[in-house]
Design an enzyme around this catalytic site. Structure first.
Site, mmCIF file in Angstrom:
data_model
loop_
_atom_site.group_PDB
_atom_site.id
_atom_site.type_symbol
_atom_site.label_atom_id
_atom_site.label_comp_id
_atom_site.label_asym_id
_atom_site.label_seq_id
_atom_site.Cartn_x
_atom_site.Cartn_y
_atom_site.Cartn_z
ATOM 1 N N GLU A 1 7.367 18.917 -20.937
ATOM 2 C CA GLU A 1 6.221 18.229 -21.514
ATOM 3 C C GLU A 1 5.182 19.217 -22.001
ATOM 4 O O GLU A 1 4.524 18.999 -23.019
ATOM 5 C CB GLU A 1 5.602 17.296 -20.460
ATOM 6 C CG GLU A 1 4.492 16.378 -20.985
ATOM 7 C CD GLU A 1 3.100 16.995 -20.861
ATOM 8 O OE1 GLU A 1 2.127 16.378 -21.330
ATOM 9 O OE2 GLU A 1 2.973 18.107 -20.295
ATOM 10 N N GLU A 2 5.039 20.319 -21.268
ATOM 11 C CA GLU A 2 4.007 21.300 -21.603
ATOM 12 C C GLU A 2 4.273 22.011 -22.924
ATOM 13 O O GLU A 2 3.409 22.711 -23.438
ATOM 14 C CB GLU A 2 3.864 22.316 -20.467
ATOM 15 C CG GLU A 2 3.433 21.724 -19.128
ATOM 16 C CD GLU A 2 2.008 21.179 -19.135
ATOM 17 O OE1 GLU A 2 1.328 21.268 -20.175
ATOM 18 O OE2 GLU A 2 1.567 20.662 -18.090
ATOM 19 N N ASP B 1 -1.561 3.555 -5.422
ATOM 20 C CA ASP B 1 -1.540 2.119 -5.150
ATOM 21 C C ASP B 1 -1.546 1.315 -6.447
ATOM 22 O O ASP B 1 -0.885 0.271 -6.548
ATOM 23 C CB ASP B 1 -2.744 1.722 -4.301
ATOM 24 C CG ASP B 1 -2.645 2.199 -2.862
ATOM 25 O OD1 ASP B 1 -1.532 2.539 -2.411
ATOM 26 O OD2 ASP B 1 -3.691 2.257 -2.179
ATOM 27 N N ASP C 1 0.863 -1.181 0.000
ATOM 28 C CA ASP C 1 0.000 0.000 0.000
ATOM 29 C C ASP C 1 0.899 1.231 0.000
ATOM 30 O O ASP C 1 1.839 1.325 0.805
ATOM 31 C CB ASP C 1 -0.893 -0.006 1.243
ATOM 32 C CG ASP C 1 -1.763 1.231 1.314
ATOM 33 O OD1 ASP C 1 -2.757 1.294 0.582
ATOM 34 O OD2 ASP C 1 -1.441 2.138 2.108
ATOM 35 N N ILE C 2 0.642 2.161 -0.902
ATOM 36 C CA ILE C 2 1.436 3.395 -0.957
ATOM 37 C C ILE C 2 0.769 4.424 -0.044
ATOM 38 O O ILE C 2 -0.381 4.803 -0.291
ATOM 39 C CB ILE C 2 1.517 3.931 -2.403
ATOM 40 C CG1 ILE C 2 2.197 2.907 -3.304
ATOM 41 C CG2 ILE C 2 2.267 5.263 -2.432
ATOM 42 C CD1 ILE C 2 3.621 2.572 -2.952
ATOM 43 N N HIS D 1 -4.147 23.815 -15.919
ATOM 44 C CA HIS D 1 -3.290 24.838 -16.523
ATOM 45 C C HIS D 1 -3.570 26.239 -15.963
ATOM 46 O O HIS D 1 -3.415 27.232 -16.682
ATOM 47 C CB HIS D 1 -3.411 24.841 -18.046
ATOM 48 C CG HIS D 1 -2.658 23.717 -18.699
ATOM 49 N ND1 HIS D 1 -2.530 23.600 -20.067
ATOM 50 C CD2 HIS D 1 -1.991 22.654 -18.175
ATOM 51 C CE1 HIS D 1 -1.821 22.520 -20.358
ATOM 52 N NE2 HIS D 1 -1.489 21.927 -19.214
ATOM 53 N N ASP E 1 -4.722 8.464 -3.734
ATOM 54 C CA ASP E 1 -4.378 7.252 -2.994
ATOM 55 C C ASP E 1 -4.588 6.013 -3.854
ATOM 56 O O ASP E 1 -3.696 5.156 -3.987
ATOM 57 C CB ASP E 1 -5.251 7.191 -1.735
ATOM 58 C CG ASP E 1 -4.833 6.080 -0.784
ATOM 59 O OD1 ASP E 1 -3.727 5.523 -0.946
ATOM 60 O OD2 ASP E 1 -5.612 5.780 0.133
ATOM 61 N N ASP F 1 0.051 10.946 -15.825
ATOM 62 C CA ASP F 1 -0.080 12.388 -15.999
ATOM 63 C C ASP F 1 -1.448 12.803 -15.467
ATOM 64 O O ASP F 1 -2.464 12.576 -16.121
ATOM 65 C CB ASP F 1 0.054 12.733 -17.489
ATOM 66 C CG ASP F 1 0.140 14.231 -17.734
ATOM 67 O OD1 ASP F 1 -0.092 15.004 -16.792
ATOM 68 O OD2 ASP F 1 0.450 14.622 -18.875
#
Length: 432
Positions: free
Chosen positions: A165-166, A300, A37-38, A281, A296, A194
């Site tokens: 990336e933008e 996970d 579990d993160i 943005h 969450d 993302d």
């Protein structure tokens, strides 16, 4: 998330599915513990640091600005302390130096690389905490969890944080284009994250690879959450350069400026008629612009994918392929239809791990019942009907067909058992 043109390149590989009969014992795979579990508190702590960095550097973490370099330094410091081999790669864009950070976990087969990444830059108009501090923080905390667990994966693990990336995936393009053909071929899978904490969240999976889509879809199904395939993000993030180079890609997305529908609100909660992220943005994309529950769950899911793929459980199938690409219409709430594939030159019985790749376009896949019918008439149930309201069935099933002859005409049998939705068999294939 940028606005570059979409690219599409789909590939299919092995995913586990229920077999019709117990399969013979396979050689033992390397022992890998279940994914942890993160702790969402840890992920949010990273976001708080990124917010502080933006606040101290003109309110943003954009390419060419001091806030971006400070963000890269923060992530690198965490990974260096955790035992990763980190590489800071530079590129130039718009007259400014950009940075990509690559982190390799020691060990694993370096000819089979599982890679996960996220862009770390924001737009110049805001701190970019959901876009894309959220994905960056989720990937970072998963990488740190690998270290805490002392994971010894069968495959080599690599993580990446992309710059610019933008401006059109500049950093990730630079990385992929800088790899030689041999190094590109070693990257077996790239997962992109993302925006995973949108305040009015959706649960979207990347649709380009059926097995990776199924990996995430099945994970969320275990939580009682029905996912949808992502179309808003087509080609607009850092998966695109990898996909364009022929690398399998997957990922998760919680939505940007598209509007949540009533059906989606009924399924996921939140507010219909409002964007998934009203601060997309914008200057209000701060640490207050995060849905903790979505953050969450998706963090996970990142860990689950890394632990699963690194264990080597999704090796692409090899062998002879027999395919039917002719469309077959599926009557709405009607009789079953079939599509044939004739197998020749395969003496003896079919394998215990026969791969059945299915591509069915349908507006409500929960209505569909799908069977594989062997040449001797034995039927293998691939999919039962359900309440899954998402569209299309694009996945690969595994069937223990070792008790039936291989040669002959195999049939994919599909029936729509619910009213008001339509579709067709686009294609299907058997891989021996």
């Amino acid at each position: 998330m940028s606005a570059a043109a979409a690219v599409t390149l789909a590939a299919a590989f092995l995913v586990p599915a229920a077999s019709a009969a117990p399969a013979p014992a396979a050689p033992a795979a390397p022992a890998v513990a279940a994914a942890p579990d993160i702790p969402v508190a840890n992920v949010k702590a990273h976001l708080a640091q990124l917010q502080s960095i933006a606040t101290a550097n003109g309110g943003n973490r954009a390419h060419g600005r001091t806030g971006y370099k400070a963000s890269i330094d923060y992530v690198k410091g965490k990974l260096d302390a955790a035992g990763y081999t980190t590489t800071l790669l530079t590129f130039s864009y718009n007259g400014s130096t950009g940075y990509n950070l690559i982190a390799d976990w020691p060990g694993g087969d370096t000819s089979h690389v599982v890679m996960a990444g996220a862009h770390l830059d924001s737009v110049s108009g805001g701190p970019g905490i959901n876009d894309n501090g959220s994905g960056s923080a989720g990937v970072l905390e998963t990488a740190l969890a690998v270290s805490r667990a002392g994971l010894k994966p069968a495959k080599h693990l690599r993580f990446g944080w992309w710059g610019a990336e933008e401006y059109g995936m500049v950093g990730s393009k630079n990385y992929v284009n800088g790899l030689g053909a041999t190094e590109r071929a070693k990257i077996e899978t790239y997962l992109n994250f993302d925006m995973i904490g949108s305040p009015n969240p959706g649960y979207f999976t990347y649709r380009y690879d059926s097995a990776l889509d199924a990996l995430f879809r099945d994970y969320f199904a275990g939580l009682g959450i029905s996912t949808e395939q992502d179309f808003e993000g087509d080609g607009r993030s850092d998966h695109a350069p990898f996909q364009n180079a022929g690398i399998r890609v997957g990922g998760l997305f919680s939505g940007a400026d598209y509007t949540k529908t009533s059906a989606q609100a009924a399924k996921w909660g939140g507010t219909a008629g409002q964007p998934f992220d009203r601060c997309y943005h914008s200057s209000c994309d701060t640490s207050a612009n995060i849905n903790d529950t979505a953050l969450d769950r998706m963090s996970d899911a990142i860990a689950y994918a890394i632990w699963t793929l690194a264990a080597g459980s999704t090796t692409p199938p090899t062998g002879t392929v027999f395919e039917n690409t002719a469309d077959v219409q599926i009557p709405d709430y009607g009789s079953a239809v079939t599509s044939d594939v004739t197998v020749t030159g395969r003496p003896g019985n079919a394998p215990a791990a026969l791969q059945v790749g299915v591509d069915i376009k349908h507006t409500f896949r929960g209505d569909l019942v799908i069977d594989l019918v062997a040449p001797n008439g034995t039927a293998f149930r691939l999919k039962s009907s359900s309440n899954d309201s998402a569209a299309n069935v694009q996945t690969t099933y595994t069937v223990n067909a070792s008790a039936v002859p291989a040669d002959g005409t195999w049939k994919l049998k599909v029936q729509d058992v619910g009213p008001q939705d339509t579709g067709y068999i686009d294609s299907w294939k058997l891989t021996f």
